[in-house]
Design an enzyme around this catalytic site. Structure first.
Site, PDB file in Angstrom:
ATOM      1  N   HIS A 139       0.882  -1.180   0.000  1.00  0.00           N
ATOM      2  CA  HIS A 139       0.000   0.000   0.000  1.00  0.00           C
ATOM      3  C   HIS A 139       0.917   1.228   0.000  1.00  0.00           C
ATOM      4  O   HIS A 139       2.013   1.192   0.578  1.00  0.00           O
ATOM      5  CB  HIS A 139      -0.826  -0.051   1.295  1.00  0.00           C
ATOM      6  CG  HIS A 139      -1.890   0.981   1.400  1.00  0.00           C
ATOM      7  ND1 HIS A 139      -1.631   2.285   1.732  1.00  0.00           N
ATOM      8  CD2 HIS A 139      -3.236   0.900   1.231  1.00  0.00           C
ATOM      9  CE1 HIS A 139      -2.769   2.967   1.775  1.00  0.00           C
ATOM     10  NE2 HIS A 139      -3.757   2.140   1.469  1.00  0.00           N
ATOM     11  N   ASP A 190       3.168  -4.448   8.477  1.00  0.00           N
ATOM     12  CA  ASP A 190       1.928  -3.692   8.297  1.00  0.00           C
ATOM     13  C   ASP A 190       0.758  -4.675   8.406  1.00  0.00           C
ATOM     14  O   ASP A 190       0.520  -5.472   7.498  1.00  0.00           O
ATOM     15  CB  ASP A 190       1.972  -3.018   6.911  1.00  0.00           C
ATOM     16  CG  ASP A 190       0.666  -2.323   6.571  1.00  0.00           C
ATOM     17  OD1 ASP A 190      -0.297  -2.431   7.333  1.00  0.00           O
ATOM     18  OD2 ASP A 190       0.624  -1.661   5.508  1.00  0.00           O
ATOM     19  N   GLN A 225      -4.479  -5.069   7.227  1.00  0.00           N
ATOM     20  CA  GLN A 225      -5.506  -5.967   6.693  1.00  0.00           C
ATOM     21  C   GLN A 225      -5.666  -7.252   7.504  1.00  0.00           C
ATOM     22  O   GLN A 225      -6.500  -8.074   7.156  1.00  0.00           O
ATOM     23  CB  GLN A 225      -5.172  -6.344   5.231  1.00  0.00           C
ATOM     24  CG  GLN A 225      -5.308  -5.205   4.256  1.00  0.00           C
ATOM     25  CD  GLN A 225      -6.731  -4.666   4.148  1.00  0.00           C
ATOM     26  OE1 GLN A 225      -7.699  -5.284   4.575  1.00  0.00           O
ATOM     27  NE2 GLN A 225      -6.866  -3.471   3.581  1.00  0.00           N
ATOM     28  N   LYS A 260     -10.268  -0.394  10.658  1.00  0.00           N
ATOM     29  CA  LYS A 260     -10.413  -1.643   9.904  1.00  0.00           C
ATOM     30  C   LYS A 260     -10.769  -2.803  10.821  1.00  0.00           C
ATOM     31  O   LYS A 260     -10.996  -3.908  10.367  1.00  0.00           O
ATOM     32  CB  LYS A 260      -9.131  -1.951   9.127  1.00  0.00           C
ATOM     33  CG  LYS A 260      -8.897  -0.979   7.962  1.00  0.00           C
ATOM     34  CD  LYS A 260      -7.843  -1.492   7.050  1.00  0.00           C
ATOM     35  CE  LYS A 260      -7.155  -0.406   6.252  1.00  0.00           C
ATOM     36  NZ  LYS A 260      -7.864  -0.041   5.037  1.00  0.00           N
ATOM     37  N   CYS A 313      -4.687   2.379  -3.812  1.00  0.00           N
ATOM     38  CA  CYS A 313      -3.487   2.961  -3.165  1.00  0.00           C
ATOM     39  C   CYS A 313      -2.284   2.056  -3.344  1.00  0.00           C
ATOM     40  O   CYS A 313      -1.497   1.842  -2.390  1.00  0.00           O
ATOM     41  CB  CYS A 313      -3.715   3.243  -1.685  1.00  0.00           C
ATOM     42  SG  CYS A 313      -4.993   4.437  -1.393  1.00  0.00           S
TER      43      CYS A 313
HETATM   44  N1  PLP Z   1      -1.559  -0.663   4.749  1.00  0.00           N
HETATM   45  C1  PLP Z   1      -2.484  -1.457   4.203  1.00  0.00           C
HETATM   46  C2  PLP Z   1      -2.121  -2.865   3.831  1.00  0.00           C
HETATM   47  C3  PLP Z   1      -3.771  -0.977   3.984  1.00  0.00           C
HETATM   48  O1  PLP Z   1      -4.693  -1.770   3.432  1.00  0.00           O
HETATM   49  C4  PLP Z   1      -4.081   0.357   4.357  1.00  0.00           C
HETATM   50  C5  PLP Z   1      -5.419   0.915   4.102  1.00  0.00           C
HETATM   51  O2  PLP Z   1      -6.153   0.442   3.267  1.00  0.00           O
HETATM   52  C6  PLP Z   1      -3.086   1.137   4.940  1.00  0.00           C
HETATM   53  C7  PLP Z   1      -1.833   0.592   5.119  1.00  0.00           C
HETATM   54  C8  PLP Z   1      -3.347   2.543   5.367  1.00  0.00           C
HETATM   55  O3  PLP Z   1      -4.268   2.568   6.435  1.00  0.00           O
HETATM   56  P1  PLP Z   1      -4.907   3.933   6.916  1.00  0.00           P
HETATM   57  O4  PLP Z   1      -5.484   4.587   5.699  1.00  0.00           O
HETATM   58  O5  PLP Z   1      -5.955   3.505   7.891  1.00  0.00           O
HETATM   59  O6  PLP Z   1      -3.827   4.743   7.525  1.00  0.00           O
END
Ligand code: PLP
Length: 411
Positions: free
Chosen positions: A120, A200, A203, A226, A369
């Protein structure tokens, strides 16, 4: 299955005279009554300033904020101390905090940062910026297509994580293809060369064991929204080793032990990393969300979403004109979990999402993203379907019918 816990579904039906087919939990999850009520009850009965007042509302608000932190620590693993849990505004801010901190104290032009090209943007751009500022290298583990299944190239990862590598940062579960990456292997590679390993878990936090610190990772990050909690709150869990290394990310109230006109001294973690008035109501919401998750059982939530995912996948494979982008998990098996991306060969992803919305089916369309990943797949946009605990078998049948009938709308 747990649909009745989430008031939005009943309210949507009343407002739109149609059930909501919500298939975008990978973007954000719906909120159960328990979370909504905990947040509003706290604002109605116990709201006050955190760590700043001697009056009783302030004292109990501070206690509740710290109890939420302890609850998050327990949720990750029994050996995690609450001072290792830092509240941020989201996964994005947690990753920016890490990248900025490493850039300030660790990275030099001789160093390498390793991420994957399937990340992401929030686990890629902060590292790109850190590499730029410190003039070090950033290297990407490629996504490769092995026997019709996309996965990270772990042989290349072994070569890239070498003696000058200082940070390795990868997602546990991919937000586009839904694959589970080999985190244990990334941790092992990082440990071998003394690199810090960041995971990270945006998900995976609601449904998977994310105690990667136990395996030797140095940071785990995720967002409350999430996992059925509120927006505006993220979590960063640091290894004890990193607590003493990372500098503060922002400066201001609450994070200091002393201030003079010549400068300031920082307090200990976690307050050192939490400048300003903290997200108190959101922390109460996350506490309630974790209670909700654990009352149902993470494993049960995962099984439910995966079963719907499997049935969606087998239906999708029977539909003509659809290209599914399948991924493989760390074990080499195909991903049959709860996040899937595909495209229709005649209808653009954005049109697919708009047409499905006219049937009250919510899916995500676009680049998710993850531009480099989308470019690697050779497309400009994909449709993503993802499942949560409130999804039902009718969601699967309705979305499959909607996809089957797409051509009727346009042709
Ligand atoms: N990392 C992953 C794998 C994600 O799916 C997301 C959001 O979809 C993020 C980071 C970023 O999360 P946030 O927008 O809640 O900061």
């Amino acid at each position: 299955m747990w649909r009745n816990d989430f008031p939005i579904f009943e309210n949507y039906t009343q407002q739109h005279s149609s059930p909501l087919r919500y298939l975008d939990s990978a973007a954000t999850s719906m909120k159960p009554n328990a979370v909504i009520k905990a947040m509003s009850h706290f604002m109605e009965t116990g709201y006050g300033s955190v760590h700043r007042g001697a009056y009783r509302l302030s004292v109990t608000a501070s206690e509740k904020y710290e109890q939420a932190r302890q609850r998050v620590a327990q949720f990750i693993g029994p050996e995690i101390d609450s001072n290792q849990v830092i509240f941020t505004r989201g996964t994005t801010e947690s990753l920016n905090l890490l990248a900025a901190g490493f850039c300030e104290v660790l990275l030099t032009p001789e160093c390498r940062i390793v991420v994957s090209e399937a990340e992401h943007h929030s686990n890629m751009i902060p590292w790109q910026q850190a590499a730029k500022k410190s003039e070090c290298e950033i290297a990407y583990v490629s996504l490769v297509n092995e026997n019709e299944g996309w996965q990270l190239n772990m042989e290349q990862a072994e070569r890239l994580v070498s003696s000058n590598t200082k940070v390795v940062s990868v997602a546990h579960v991919g937000n586009v293809l839904g694959q589970t990456n080999s985190i244990a292997k990334f941790i092992e590679l990082s440990k071998k060369v003394g690199a810090f390993c960041v995971v990270d878990c945006a998900q995976s936090a609601a449904t998977h064991d994310i105690n990667f610190l136990k395996l030797g990772a140095d940071a785990v990050v995720f967002s409350a929204h999430k996992l059925f909690g509120p927006t505006g709150l993220g979590v960063l869990v640091l290894s004890k080793k990193l607590l003493n290394i990372l500098p503060p990310y922002q400066y201001g109230g609450s994070m200091v032990s002393s201030v003079t006109l010549n400068g300031a001294e920082w307090s200990e973690s976690p307050t050192k990393y939490e400048a300003g008035t903290p997200p108190l109501v959101e922390a109460i919401g996350l506490h309630a969300a974790i209670d909700w998750i654990e009352s149902k059982g993470k494993e049960n939530l995962k099984t439910h979403a995966n079963e719907l995912g499997k049935s969606f996948l087998s239906g999708l494979k029977e539909i003509k004109n659809v290209t599914l982008y399948e991924a493989k998990n760390e074990t080499g098996s195909f991903n049959t979990q709860s996040i899937f991306s595909f495209r229709h060969n005649q209808v653009h992803a954005h049109d697919v999402a708009t047409i499905l919305d006219s049937h009250h089916i919510a899916v995500r369309a676009g680049h998710h993203c993850a531009w480099p990943l989308i470019q690697k797949l050779g497309v400009d946009a994909l449709v993503r379907v993802s499942f949560g605990p409130y999804c039902a078998p009718e969601d699967v049948s309705d979305v499959l019918n909607g996809i089957k009938n797409l051509h009727k709308v346009l042709l």
